[in-house]
Design an enzyme around this catalytic site. Structure first.
Site: not given
Ligand code: ADP
Length: 499
Positions: A187, A263, A297, A394
């Site tokens: 995903k 990570e 990061c 960050e």
């Molecule tokens: P950013 O804020 O930089 O977008 P995230 O940690 O929100 O960082 O996103 C990193 C990845 O995690 C993306 O693929 C995002 O779609 C996914 N993601 C965000 N929220 C969830 C969640 N609740 N469950 C699973 N995947 C998530």
């Protein structure tokens, strides 16, 4: 600072799939949902793609589960050959892949080309690791038996990636999963799915069997991912993203005891000692701060510079930042592209504004460019007041806050005064100091007189709340393997009546 006009040539996009990959077939979401992918340099829609929901997630999970048994039984040579072929295809398509990445993510073409190579290198590295999945053998210490260990694929994996390195993060996870014999539900981030869709197309063409890689593009991450983590089918989750989301996913992984590699975020200190070579320091700072517009990061988040050289360092860094060219990353010669989206721009702007309102001084930059696209200029700040949130957050943008120091122990303590521990940078020509400070920093990686640590052959990862596990290097594939121990008793003595 030069600002280049934007241009828009998206003819390459038609080669990018716009559907979900499930069980070897490109299909629409069963419910028919779609979402738009935008160009952060212009705000325009690049492509409309399938938006997976929980039912699509279930179908992808079932496909990965069904393919696992057969895939685990392929030979290391077969898996290695697929990764080698994928490497060759990525290199052949390098220019087009870089262009698509720049369109969806915004980074300059030169950076995107570098990332395409970096992503391909992960496939090459893990193609080479696939044929070196060794176990161990030992005689039990009491001599009464042998200890044999073999390494086996952990099972179906869930891989979740962020938007900042759209190709490399996927390759860094898919490479070892494929090499180890694991099937995948992948995903990618909704902001930058086109690079991942391209990578899936390439792996398919390279001969990856149906069901081994299933790709879900979605804006409903929580709804799609949580049932998978609780299903008992996923045996491994590898995530790159924010610490906040990582924490949620760790909680969800607990229910079915899913192995995890995480990570997460960073708050990298970049420390320039009084004995530093100033050219080395400035070059490293530009690399560590401006790579990916600071959206990494590993980006230098807090620059600690010894008081005796702070003015020289600041003047040189400011001059270097002002010489950078901002613009649409698809134009050759651009050094700094847009930030990924409006919330990211607002976050960076808020951090700078609050620091300045509290007394920080702007040496260059300091305000968004305005107009179409999410452009924020390279910015240098000094005189940062104690307690400013720009030092504890960050930043994920092209802003370098400079703090002066006089004492080594005090600066190390300040560098460590964070819950994050991904990377630290140390600039010094004193070997004893280098040894002391690299040992004292609470981080998973150190850049010593360099602003770049990423390398496919090195273990990438953090300590504290920056994550768990390592990616790349020899450790990378181990995250996708279980160690099985087979106890072998001591042989029976030969019968005395034997010939
Ligand atoms: P950013 O804020 O930089 O977008 P995230 O940690 O929100 O960082 O996103 C990193 C990845 O995690 C993306 O693929 C995002 O779609 C996914 N993601 C965000 N929220 C969830 C969640 N609740 N469950 C699973 N995947 C998530």
């Amino acid at each position: 600072m030069t600002i280049l006009d934007t241009r828009n040539d998206d003819t390459l996009l038609v080669t990018v799939p716009n559907k979900l990959l499930i069980a070897g077939e490109w299909r629409d979401s069963v419910a028919g949902g779609t979402f738009d992918v935008h160009n952060p340099a212009t705000g325009s829609v690049l492509r409309t793609i399938a938006n997976a929901d929980a039912d699509d997630g279930r179908a992808a999970l079932d496909a990965a589960a069904a393919a696992q048994h057969g895939w685990a039984r392929t030979t290391p040579h077969e898996r290695s050959a697929i990764l080698h072929r994928a490497y060759d295809r990525i290199i052949t398509e390098k220019e087009a892949l870089a262009y698509v990445m720049t369109l969806e993510m915004g980074k300059p073409l030169a950076d995107a080309r570098g990332e395409v190579q970096y992503a391909a290198d992960f496939f090459k590295w893990f193609a080479e690791e696939a044929v070196r999945i060794h176990g161990t053998h030992a005689l039990a210490p009491d001599g009464r038996g042998q200890i044999l260990t073999v390494r086996e694929p952990v099972g179906p994996c869930l891989l979740i990636t962020p938007w900042n390195f759209p190709l490399a993060m996927g390759a860094r996870k898919m490479g070892p999963a494929i090499a180890a014999g694991c099937t995948i539900v992948f995903k990618p981030a909704p902001q930058t799915p086109l690079s991942s869709l391209s990578l899936a197309r390439i792996l398919q063409k390279a001969g990856l069997p149906a069901g081994v890689l299933n790709l879900l593009t979605t804006t409903r991450a929580g709804e799609v991912v949580e049932p998978m983590l609780r299903s008992g089918i996923i045996r491994k989750m590898s995530f790159t993203g924010s610490t906040q989301t990582g924490r949620i996913l760790l909680e969800q992984s607990a229910s079915a005891i899913v192995r995890t590699s995480m990570e997460l975020g960073g708050n990298a200190p970049f420390i320039v000692f009084e004995d530093a070579d100033l050219d080395v320091a400035v070059n490293a700072a530009v690399a560590a701060k401006m790579r990916n517009m600071g959206e990494a990061c590993t980006a230098a988040n807090r620059l600690y510079v010894h008081e005796s050289i702070a003015e020289d360092f600041t003047a040189q860094l400011t001059a270097r930042f002002e010489a950078l060219t901002i613009g649409d990353g698809t134009a050759e010669g651009v050094d700094v592209g847009p930030l990924i989206d409006a919330p990211s721009l607002a976050k960076v702007q808020g951090l700078v504004d609050r620091a300045v309102n509290a007394g920080a001084r702007i040496r260059t930059g300091g305000a968004p460019l305005g107009g179409a696209g999410y452009f924020y200029p390279p910015t240098v700040l000094t005189d940062i007041p104690d307690g400013s949130d720009i030092l504890s957050t960050e930043i994920f943008g092209p802003v370098a806050p400079i703090v002066t120091f006089t004492d080594e122990d005090a600066v190390v303590a300040e560098a460590n005064a964070t819950e994050w521990g991904l990377v630290g940078y140390v600039i010094t020509q004193d070997i004893d100091r280098a040894n002391r400070v690299t040992a004292a920093l609470e981080v998973g990686m150190v850049g010593l007189n360099t602003g770049v640590v990423s390398n496919v052959a090195a273990p990438f990862g953090g300590v504290k709340q920056s994550g768990l596990g390592r990616e790349g290097g020899h450790l990378g594939i181990d995250e996708f393997l279980n160690h099985k121990y087979i106890a072998i008793p001591a042989p029976k003595p030969a019968s005395s009546s034997g010939a």
